[in-house]
Design a protein around this motif. Structure first.
Motif, PDB file in Angstrom:
ATOM      1  N   ALA A 173       4.481 -20.379 -13.556  1.00 36.51           N
ATOM      2  CA  ALA A 173       4.366 -19.854 -14.920  1.00 36.51           C
ATOM      3  C   ALA A 173       5.218 -20.652 -15.913  1.00 36.51           C
ATOM      4  O   ALA A 173       4.836 -20.820 -17.076  1.00 36.51           O
ATOM      5  N   GLU A 174       6.347 -21.155 -15.444  1.00 39.85           N
ATOM      6  CA  GLU A 174       7.261 -21.864 -16.330  1.00 39.85           C
ATOM      7  C   GLU A 174       7.002 -23.370 -16.373  1.00 39.85           C
ATOM      8  O   GLU A 174       7.742 -24.102 -17.039  1.00 39.85           O
ATOM      9  N   TYR A 175       5.996 -23.841 -15.673  1.00 40.08           N
ATOM     10  CA  TYR A 175       5.777 -25.284 -15.503  1.00 40.08           C
ATOM     11  C   TYR A 175       5.800 -26.047 -16.821  1.00 40.08           C
ATOM     12  O   TYR A 175       6.624 -26.939 -17.028  1.00 40.08           O
ATOM     13  N   ARG A 176       4.927 -25.691 -17.726  1.00 43.33           N
ATOM     14  CA  ARG A 176       4.789 -26.496 -18.947  1.00 43.33           C
ATOM     15  C   ARG A 176       6.051 -26.433 -19.798  1.00 43.33           C
ATOM     16  O   ARG A 176       6.514 -27.463 -20.315  1.00 43.33           O
ATOM     17  N   MET A 177       6.633 -25.256 -19.929  1.00 41.26           N
ATOM     18  CA  MET A 177       7.822 -25.115 -20.764  1.00 41.26           C
ATOM     19  C   MET A 177       9.014 -25.869 -20.149  1.00 41.26           C
ATOM     20  O   MET A 177       9.814 -26.463 -20.867  1.00 41.26           O
ATOM     21  N   ILE A 178       9.111 -25.849 -18.819  1.00 38.56           N
ATOM     22  CA  ILE A 178      10.184 -26.595 -18.138  1.00 38.56           C
ATOM     23  C   ILE A 178      10.050 -28.090 -18.410  1.00 38.56           C
ATOM     24  O   ILE A 178      11.027 -28.784 -18.726  1.00 38.56           O
ATOM     25  N   VAL A 179       8.824 -28.597 -18.277  1.00 37.82           N
ATOM     26  CA  VAL A 179       8.599 -30.035 -18.510  1.00 37.82           C
ATOM     27  C   VAL A 179       8.955 -30.403 -19.943  1.00 37.82           C
ATOM     28  O   VAL A 179       9.666 -31.386 -20.187  1.00 37.82           O
ATOM     29  N   LEU A 180       8.497 -29.607 -20.907  1.00 40.67           N
ATOM     30  CA  LEU A 180       8.762 -29.923 -22.318  1.00 40.67           C
ATOM     31  C   LEU A 180      10.245 -29.802 -22.656  1.00 40.67           C
ATOM     32  O   LEU A 180      10.758 -30.559 -23.498  1.00 40.67           O
ATOM     33  N   TYR A 191      -2.546 -35.286 -20.326  1.00 43.88           N
ATOM     34  CA  TYR A 191      -3.613 -35.784 -21.211  1.00 43.88           C
ATOM     35  C   TYR A 191      -3.629 -35.133 -22.593  1.00 43.88           C
ATOM     36  O   TYR A 191      -4.486 -35.448 -23.417  1.00 43.88           O
ATOM     37  N   ALA A 192      -2.704 -34.227 -22.873  1.00 48.02           N
ATOM     38  CA  ALA A 192      -2.715 -33.528 -24.164  1.00 48.02           C
ATOM     39  C   ALA A 192      -1.477 -33.904 -24.972  1.00 48.02           C
ATOM     40  O   ALA A 192      -0.377 -34.043 -24.428  1.00 48.02           O
ATOM     41  N   LEU A 193      -1.667 -34.054 -26.285  1.00 50.88           N
ATOM     42  CA  LEU A 193      -0.556 -34.377 -27.188  1.00 50.88           C
ATOM     43  C   LEU A 193       0.416 -33.199 -27.238  1.00 50.88           C
ATOM     44  O   LEU A 193       0.010 -32.045 -27.368  1.00 50.88           O
ATOM     45  N   VAL A 194       1.700 -33.485 -27.124  1.00 56.43           N
ATOM     46  CA  VAL A 194       2.722 -32.442 -27.155  1.00 56.43           C
ATOM     47  C   VAL A 194       2.959 -31.988 -28.584  1.00 56.43           C
ATOM     48  O   VAL A 194       3.184 -32.802 -29.482  1.00 56.43           O
ATOM     49  N   ASN A 195       2.936 -30.688 -28.778  1.00 53.20           N
ATOM     50  CA  ASN A 195       3.185 -30.109 -30.091  1.00 53.20           C
ATOM     51  C   ASN A 195       4.695 -29.992 -30.299  1.00 53.20           C
ATOM     52  O   ASN A 195       5.395 -29.372 -29.494  1.00 53.20           O
ATOM     53  N   PRO A 196       5.235 -30.572 -31.367  1.00 54.23           N
ATOM     54  CA  PRO A 196       6.689 -30.530 -31.598  1.00 54.23           C
ATOM     55  C   PRO A 196       7.258 -29.114 -31.623  1.00 54.23           C
ATOM     56  O   PRO A 196       8.364 -28.876 -31.130  1.00 54.23           O
ATOM     57  N   SER A 197       6.498 -28.169 -32.182  1.00 47.63           N
ATOM     58  CA  SER A 197       6.990 -26.790 -32.245  1.00 47.63           C
ATOM     59  C   SER A 197       7.056 -26.180 -30.854  1.00 47.63           C
ATOM     60  O   SER A 197       7.981 -25.401 -30.553  1.00 47.63           O
ATOM     61  N   GLU A 198       6.104 -26.535 -30.006  1.00 51.34           N
ATOM     62  CA  GLU A 198       6.123 -26.035 -28.634  1.00 51.34           C
ATOM     63  C   GLU A 198       7.317 -26.614 -27.873  1.00 51.34           C
ATOM     64  O   GLU A 198       7.970 -25.914 -27.094  1.00 51.34           O
ATOM     65  N   ARG A 199       7.602 -27.865 -28.123  1.00 54.22           N
ATOM     66  CA  ARG A 199       8.763 -28.478 -27.480  1.00 54.22           C
ATOM     67  C   ARG A 199      10.049 -27.797 -27.949  1.00 54.22           C
ATOM     68  O   ARG A 199      10.959 -27.522 -27.149  1.00 54.22           O
ATOM     69  N   ALA A 200      10.155 -27.536 -29.243  1.00 58.49           N
ATOM     70  CA  ALA A 200      11.341 -26.877 -29.789  1.00 58.49           C
ATOM     71  C   ALA A 200      11.526 -25.496 -29.178  1.00 58.49           C
ATOM     72  O   ALA A 200      12.653 -25.093 -28.841  1.00 58.49           O
ATOM     73  N   THR A 201      10.429 -24.778 -29.007  1.00 61.23           N
ATOM     74  CA  THR A 201      10.484 -23.452 -28.387  1.00 61.23           C
ATOM     75  C   THR A 201      10.974 -23.545 -26.949  1.00 61.23           C
ATOM     76  O   THR A 201      11.798 -22.742 -26.503  1.00 61.23           O
ATOM     77  N   ALA A 202      10.471 -24.551 -26.231  1.00 59.52           N
ATOM     78  CA  ALA A 202      10.859 -24.740 -24.827  1.00 59.52           C
ATOM     79  C   ALA A 202      12.354 -25.058 -24.724  1.00 59.52           C
ATOM     80  O   ALA A 202      13.062 -24.504 -23.867  1.00 59.52           O
ATOM     81  N   LYS A 203      12.847 -25.920 -25.593  1.00 61.42           N
ATOM     82  CA  LYS A 203      14.263 -26.300 -25.543  1.00 61.42           C
ATOM     83  C   LYS A 203      15.164 -25.119 -25.917  1.00 61.42           C
ATOM     84  O   LYS A 203      16.264 -24.969 -25.377  1.00 61.42           O
ATOM     85  N   GLU A 204      14.697 -24.303 -26.826  1.00 59.90           N
ATOM     86  CA  GLU A 204      15.456 -23.115 -27.198  1.00 59.90           C
ATOM     87  C   GLU A 204      15.484 -22.115 -26.042  1.00 59.90           C
ATOM     88  O   GLU A 204      16.511 -21.485 -25.755  1.00 59.90           O
ATOM     89  N   GLN A 205      14.346 -22.007 -25.357  1.00 61.46           N
ATOM     90  CA  GLN A 205      14.242 -21.055 -24.244  1.00 61.46           C
ATOM     91  C   GLN A 205      15.202 -21.416 -23.106  1.00 61.46           C
ATOM     92  O   GLN A 205      15.760 -20.542 -22.448  1.00 61.46           O
ATOM     93  N   TYR A 206      15.396 -22.710 -22.875  1.00 61.46           N
ATOM     94  CA  TYR A 206      16.258 -23.168 -21.775  1.00 61.46           C
ATOM     95  C   TYR A 206      17.537 -23.828 -22.304  1.00 61.46           C
ATOM     96  O   TYR A 206      18.092 -24.724 -21.680  1.00 61.46           O
TER      97      TYR A 206
END
Length: 542
Positions: A173-180, A191-206
């Motif tokens: 379940a945490e795969y994508r957020m862990i990677v980002l 194969y998908a472009l990383v969304n900067p906001s999604e990355r920011a959310t992931a970094k905040e989460q961890y």
């Protein structure tokens, strides 16, 4: 069916390599170059090889392809990454759809930018830390099942595109957020472009976990930098023949069982620190002065090499002018002798050849004289250089001697300090002034038996003096050896150059005389024909 597949496995031989080179160039079975390629000659120029779908079982026979930038080995039966170390220019490597279980054998590929290991049998992320330019990595459809393995990809700071799809870990379940969060430099994931906001959310989460990781990375990074700086320092000191000044203090105390016993007595460790601090100050002064002297030595070497090069360049220019001048004379003489319109008879031609031979002898004599003068110039230069280098060597040896005497003096003071500590403890013990548990069992054993204590102190001191003298002999020997090797190197190079030059002059004389004589031989043949013609026509008059 399995047996049939085993029988079909191919090796990378010359034929397969040629096919891979031509296929990449678009050449088919009827390509006219297919039968004309000399692989040894072509290999250094090849930049791409395609060996896809060739039933290859092992990577081999790629020596000589140092300029290759793209290698396709996909869709084969390869089980191990090996024999790629010589491909230092490789930027693109495709090993997808094979049977690889372990990432290895890639450390030498410092230029690699794109690596595909898609659809193999890999479960552990490793062997990638040396790929500092890797931008695109495909590890999809493997057996990676741990988020810990994914986090390891954080080490590849240059990574921009990452594919991990179709691995068991992707179901987490945490795969994508862990990677980002952890591999935060990638721009494309699966194969998908990383969304900067999604990355920011992931970094905040961890956030907290990332801080811990960054702290650990900082410690590792600082240690790596210190280790690298130390390695560079050791290399520099060794090159200057003064590594002993950096290591000798530790050498004195390494494997010294007696001093380990003495450390149990309060005050001995303080004596060691006093010794260490005084040694450090003295060693730093010595190293600084020695490095300044080493720079003088390097300048002497540089000046000598420049002077020798200047002599050789000038003499080579003079020799070239002589040879060019003779070659012009030879060409003109040959043209006159072989011309049938200049009215020269056989005697004239012989005289011209004789003059050319005499000129050749003069040229070769002068070439020899130039060489002899060059040898004399070199000997004068190297004599002066040797004297200068010898002076620096003697300065270094004298400085070494003073340094080791100073260490001996520090050792004597250290030994006296330890004896003073021991004497004080023994006296206090005899007067029953030591409080209970002030000394441990090891120290108590020494204090209670003065003879044993003195024996231990003497053994440690004698060992230290012995090691100081041994290091001094080694240091002196190293300095002498480096000096002798330096001089022998230049003398050997000059002897080889002189020998080659004399052989070149002899060979020039021999081959040129042969070509000159050939002119006369051709003239003799013409003369024989003329004589035969005159004899034949004169016969009827008789």
């Amino acid at each position: 069916k399995i047996m049939a597949q085993k029988l079909e496995i191919q090796v990378i031989d010359d034929k397969l390599l040629i096919e891979g080179i031509l296929d990449d160039r678009g050449g088919g079975e009827n390509d006219p170059l297919r039968g004309d390629i000399n692989l040894v000659e072509v290999a250094p120029t090849v930049e791409k090889i395609t060996l896809s779908f060739k039933r290859i079982g092992r990577i081999e026979n790629l020596m000589g392809f140092e300029k290759i930038v793209k290698l396709c080995l996909d869709n084969n039966y390869i089980e191990e990454i090996s024999n790629l170390g010589q491909l230092v220019s490789l930027r693109w490597l495709d090993l997808s759809f094979n049977k690889i279980r372990k990432i290895q054998g890639l450390d030498a590929l410092a230029q690699l930018e794109d690596l595909s290991l898609y659809s193999n049998k890999i479960s552990i992320v490793e062997g990638l830390d040396k790929l500092t330019r890797l931008q695109c990595l495909s590890l999809g459809n493997n057996r990676i099942d741990s988020l810990e393995q994914v986090i390891r990809l954080r080490q590849i700071r240059s990574l921009k595109m990452l594919t991990l799809s179709d691995n068991p870990v992707c179901k987490e379940a945490e795969y994508r957020m862990i990677v980002l969060a952890y591999v935060d430099n990638i721009k494309y994931l699966d194969y998908a472009l990383v969304n900067p906001s999604e990355r920011a959310t992931a970094k905040e989460q961890y956030h907290d976990e990332l801080l811990d990781v960054e702290d650990k990375e900082s410690v590792i990074f600082d240690k790596a930098n210190r280790d690298q700086a130390m390695a560079q320092l050791v290399k520099k000191l060794d090159h200057a023949c003064i590594l002993f000044a950096h290591t000798i203090f530790d050498d004195l105390f390494t494997d010294d069982a007696d001093v380990e016993k003495l450390k149990h007595m309060p005050g001995v460790k303080e004596q060691i620190e006093i010794f260490r601090n005084k040694f450090k100050s003295m060693s730093e002064d010595f190293i600084r002065t020695a490095l300044e002297r080493f720079e003088k030595k390097r300048k002497e070497i540089s000046d000598f090499e420049k002077a020798v090069k200047g002599v050789r360049t000038r003499d080579e220019s003079d020799s070239t002018q002589l040879i060019d001048g003779f070659n012009k004379s030879q060409k003109l003489t040959a043209e006159r002798i072989t011309s049938h319109t200049n009215g020269l008879n056989h005697s004239d031609r012989q005289k011209m050849v004789k003059n050319l031979q005499d000129e050749l002898d003069r040229v070769c004599d002068e070439l020899m004289n130039i060489e002899l003068r060059q040898v004399e110039k070199f000997e004068a230069l190297i004599d002066d250089f040797e004297n200068r280098l010898n002076d620096l060597k003697n300065e270094a040896l004298e400085a070494q001697q003073l340094f080791f005497r100073a260490i001996e003096d520090l050792e004597e003071k250290f030994s006296s300090g330890v004896r003073a500590v021991a004497t004080d403890l023994i006296d206090r013990f005899s007067r029953e002034e030591l409080v209970e548990d002030y000394l441990d069992d090891e120290a108590m054993g020494l204090v209670m038996d003065k003879e044993i204590c003195n024996s231990v102190m003497s053994a440690s001191h004698d060992m230290h003096i012995g090691r100081i003298l041994k290091r001094e002999d080694e240091a002196r020997g190293t300095e002498m050896k480096r000096f002798q090797e330096q001089m022998a190197k230049y003398s050997s190079e000059e002897n080889a150059r002189n020998r080659d030059r004399i052989l070149q002059i002899y060979e020039f004389s021999r081959t040129t005389k042969s070509s000159i004589n050939a002119l006369l031989s051709n003239d003799d043949d013409d003369g024989d024909e003329d004589d035969h013609h005159h004899t034949h026509t004169a016969a009827p008059r008789k």
